[in-house]
Scaffold this motif. Sequence first.
Motif, PDB file in Angstrom:
ATOM      1  N   ASP A  82      -4.130   3.894   2.550  1.00 36.81           N
ATOM      2  CA  ASP A  82      -5.593   3.740   2.686  1.00 36.81           C
ATOM      3  C   ASP A  82      -5.974   2.316   3.076  1.00 36.81           C
ATOM      4  O   ASP A  82      -7.157   1.977   3.117  1.00 36.81           O
ATOM      5  CB  ASP A  82      -6.307   4.170   1.394  1.00 36.81           C
ATOM      6  CG  ASP A  82      -6.024   3.232   0.240  1.00 36.81           C
ATOM      7  OD1 ASP A  82      -5.105   2.378   0.362  1.00 36.81           O
ATOM      8  OD2 ASP A  82      -6.724   3.333  -0.794  1.00 36.81           O
TER       9      ASP A  82
ATOM     10  N   ASP B 240       0.842  -1.199   0.000  1.00 32.44           N
ATOM     11  CA  ASP B 240       0.000   0.000   0.000  1.00 32.44           C
ATOM     12  C   ASP B 240       0.876   1.247   0.000  1.00 32.44           C
ATOM     13  O   ASP B 240       1.633   1.470   0.941  1.00 32.44           O
ATOM     14  CB  ASP B 240      -0.888  -0.044   1.251  1.00 32.44           C
ATOM     15  CG  ASP B 240      -1.840   1.136   1.318  1.00 32.44           C
ATOM     16  OD1 ASP B 240      -2.025   1.813   0.287  1.00 32.44           O
ATOM     17  OD2 ASP B 240      -2.403   1.362   2.407  1.00 32.44           O
ATOM     18  N   SER B 241       0.765   2.051  -1.045  1.00 31.30           N
ATOM     19  CA  SER B 241       1.646   3.235  -1.124  1.00 31.30           C
ATOM     20  C   SER B 241       1.037   4.476  -0.490  1.00 31.30           C
ATOM     21  O   SER B 241       1.734   5.413  -0.163  1.00 31.30           O
ATOM     22  CB  SER B 241       1.984   3.544  -2.583  1.00 31.30           C
ATOM     23  OG  SER B 241       0.840   4.076  -3.244  1.00 31.30           O
ATOM     24  N   ASP B 242      -0.301   4.494  -0.330  1.00 26.63           N
ATOM     25  CA  ASP B 242      -0.928   5.749   0.100  1.00 26.63           C
ATOM     26  C   ASP B 242      -1.640   5.632   1.454  1.00 26.63           C
ATOM     27  O   ASP B 242      -2.364   6.544   1.856  1.00 26.63           O
ATOM     28  CB  ASP B 242      -1.895   6.267  -0.970  1.00 26.63           C
ATOM     29  CG  ASP B 242      -2.995   5.256  -1.278  1.00 26.63           C
ATOM     30  OD1 ASP B 242      -3.018   4.184  -0.621  1.00 26.63           O
ATOM     31  OD2 ASP B 242      -3.822   5.526  -2.166  1.00 26.63           O
TER      32      ASP B 242
ATOM     33  N   LEU C 148      -5.417  -0.401   1.455  1.00 34.32           N
ATOM     34  CA  LEU C 148      -5.525  -1.275   0.288  1.00 34.32           C
ATOM     35  C   LEU C 148      -4.239  -1.139  -0.515  1.00 34.32           C
ATOM     36  O   LEU C 148      -3.790  -0.015  -0.802  1.00 34.32           O
ATOM     37  CB  LEU C 148      -6.665  -0.805  -0.624  1.00 34.32           C
ATOM     38  CG  LEU C 148      -8.089  -1.298  -0.453  1.00 34.32           C
ATOM     39  CD1 LEU C 148      -8.902  -0.871  -1.660  1.00 34.32           C
ATOM     40  CD2 LEU C 148      -8.169  -2.807  -0.279  1.00 34.32           C
ATOM     41  N   GLY C 149      -3.683  -2.256  -0.908  1.00 34.93           N
ATOM     42  CA  GLY C 149      -2.530  -2.207  -1.799  1.00 34.93           C
ATOM     43  C   GLY C 149      -2.898  -1.518  -3.103  1.00 34.93           C
ATOM     44  O   GLY C 149      -4.080  -1.361  -3.424  1.00 34.93           O
ATOM     45  N   ASP C 150      -1.892  -1.098  -3.865  1.00 37.35           N
ATOM     46  CA  ASP C 150      -2.182  -0.346  -5.091  1.00 37.35           C
ATOM     47  C   ASP C 150      -1.028  -0.487  -6.084  1.00 37.35           C
ATOM     48  O   ASP C 150       0.026  -1.051  -5.746  1.00 37.35           O
ATOM     49  CB  ASP C 150      -2.446   1.135  -4.755  1.00 37.35           C
ATOM     50  CG  ASP C 150      -1.476   1.644  -3.700  1.00 37.35           C
ATOM     51  OD1 ASP C 150      -0.256   1.460  -3.895  1.00 37.35           O
ATOM     52  OD2 ASP C 150      -1.932   2.190  -2.665  1.00 37.35           O
TER      53      ASP C 150
ATOM     54  N   ARG D 159      -9.063   3.170  -6.484  1.00 34.84           N
ATOM     55  CA  ARG D 159      -8.462   2.639  -5.260  1.00 34.84           C
ATOM     56  C   ARG D 159      -7.078   2.069  -5.513  1.00 34.84           C
ATOM     57  O   ARG D 159      -6.238   2.017  -4.620  1.00 34.84           O
ATOM     58  CB  ARG D 159      -9.339   1.513  -4.683  1.00 34.84           C
ATOM     59  CG  ARG D 159     -10.535   2.008  -3.905  1.00 34.84           C
ATOM     60  CD  ARG D 159     -11.494   0.862  -3.626  1.00 34.84           C
ATOM     61  NE  ARG D 159     -12.412   0.715  -4.762  1.00 34.84           N
ATOM     62  CZ  ARG D 159     -13.706   0.498  -4.657  1.00 34.84           C
ATOM     63  NH1 ARG D 159     -14.263   0.365  -3.481  1.00 34.84           N
ATOM     64  NH2 ARG D 159     -14.461   0.403  -5.729  1.00 34.84           N
TER      65      ARG D 159
HETATM   66 MG    MG Z   1      -3.544   2.138  -1.230  1.00 32.75          MG
END
Ligand code: MG
Length: 568
Positions: free
Chosen positions: A36, A32-34, A38-40, A85
């Motif tokens: 939230d 997850d970079s941001d 959830l991975g992205d 997302r």
């Molecule tokens: Mg994310």
Amino acid sequence: MTQQVSQSPATEEGEWWRSAVIYQIYPRSFNDSDGDGLGDLPGIVDRLDYLADLGVDALWLSPFYVSPQHDAGYDVSDYRDVDPRFGTLEDFDRMRARMAELGMRLIVDLVPNHTSSEHEWFRAAVAAGPGSPERDRYMFRDGRGEHGELPPNNWRSVFGGEAWTRLPDGQWYLHLFDSTQPDLNWENPEVWEEFRSVLRFWLDRGADGFRVDVAHGLVKAEGLPDWDHQVHMVEGEHDAREHDAPDTPLSTGSPYFDQDGVHEVYRDWHRVLAEYDGDRMLVAEAWVEPAHRLAMYVRSDEMHQAFNFDFLVAGWDWARMSRAIEDSLAESANVGAPTTWVLSNHDTVRHVSRFGLTDPIAYPKGIDADSEQPDHEQGLARGRAAALVELALPGSAYLYQGDELGLPDHTRLPAELRQDPAFARTGGEEIGRDGCRVPLPWAAGEPGHGFGADPWLPQPEEFAQLAADRQVGVPDSTHTVYRTALRVRRELGLGRGSFAWHASHDAATGLLSFVNTTGAGERVLVAANLGGAPVPLPAGEPLVLSSRDAVQDGVLRPERAVWWRLAP
Ligand code: MG
Ligand code: NOJ
């Protein structure tokens, strides 16, 4: 099988997929970079160096397309865009470009059996009403009974409950999965045209291949006849034990799986891919048996690979694993396709957890706090040994994210956190697949073990000591075993070698052993001890061990495996 079975030859450059090690990323749980939870896609970019260092050749990404996420993205509402997302198309391009620099191929997921109920086609179908061309893109039917109040047939959803849902105007639509996943009508030419175009969209953007979801499901039997069986997602077509009666598979006779008509679709797609350079490929997710029915999906003018679920469900069992290896090598050789090998994915309890159960061939539909809890040490020892079998067999191997860390399932997830639609649709009877989908642990001691403070599913405590930063570069860690095996596999060309059982392969001792003879003529003995007592090895020297203590004085301990260079 005493004769040698060779994978069909191909040049080192050509047909990369014949021997590739392909790493499955489940985007929401990878990185997850941001923050939230959830991975992205940017999170994936951040870990590409980790994957290159591990030594995988290609990535398969589970769906990252626009989706209401009722089935974690296997309910697609726009096939040509990235769900916000997960990022943007530009993020996708950046990821693809960096992968190219690292020499990595990319397989994306294609979901052609059904769309999301929020797809513009389905919205249009609902609005347009019975008899419209919009409805003809899906499987709408009038109901049975005096007022059409009964579903058109008795099919059950793979996720539990009925496979039909009724609209206010009285018509029913078919959904082999969740009610938010209406089945497309593959008798409609518009559907064919649309998927050709979706293929081209991603091929143009640099996809090297497609993992085809429910590849055995697209075409339904004429007249949609009743059928009295329930097929479950988590176990595929059958209870794993029914493999002991290979001639009576449940898939036989199913009016919605493995219909002969599906092959026409793959011949069509094969032609689309052939218009492109660079050896693009298709891999079938088809829970089909027996092995010769599965081999039909990889005939030379259809798909290029099919997941080998026989191997996945074989368990820690000498006879079943031997048979799965033998049958799949023989059947794929018949059609000139490479075999694939896979132990886990996002639909199965992870093999480390399965192998930690008392019953060595247990294949549970999820594990919860009330279930038998796996013995992690036993599961991990067996899992590492099975990985050495998987990675030494000729053909292509699929790893599921976290295999390289020896991750178990989260086996105590509370019911209220479960998101798998199969859990809700069976009223909790099926525990479902959430346990294998929890976010990866990257760094011990950090929030969410390095995934971030608020992961979409909580991780089990065991993840702390299994975090990547505790394993990378650490002698005898699971990561090191995988990384070493991938390096040796590449150096020796095991993926393109040929296979023969070794004289020591023996039901009585439980030693599963074969020789992989590489193109360079090197003979590597691959031995896994599935029995209860130590077994002596022939003269040779170790190349890769499943654990430091696997071989002592030329004797292989139980629940261990070795790659062993045979003395000339
Ligand atoms: Mg994310
Ligand atoms: C197979 C996928 O792997 C699974 O996750 C999904 O739920 C079903 N197909 C339906 O698309």
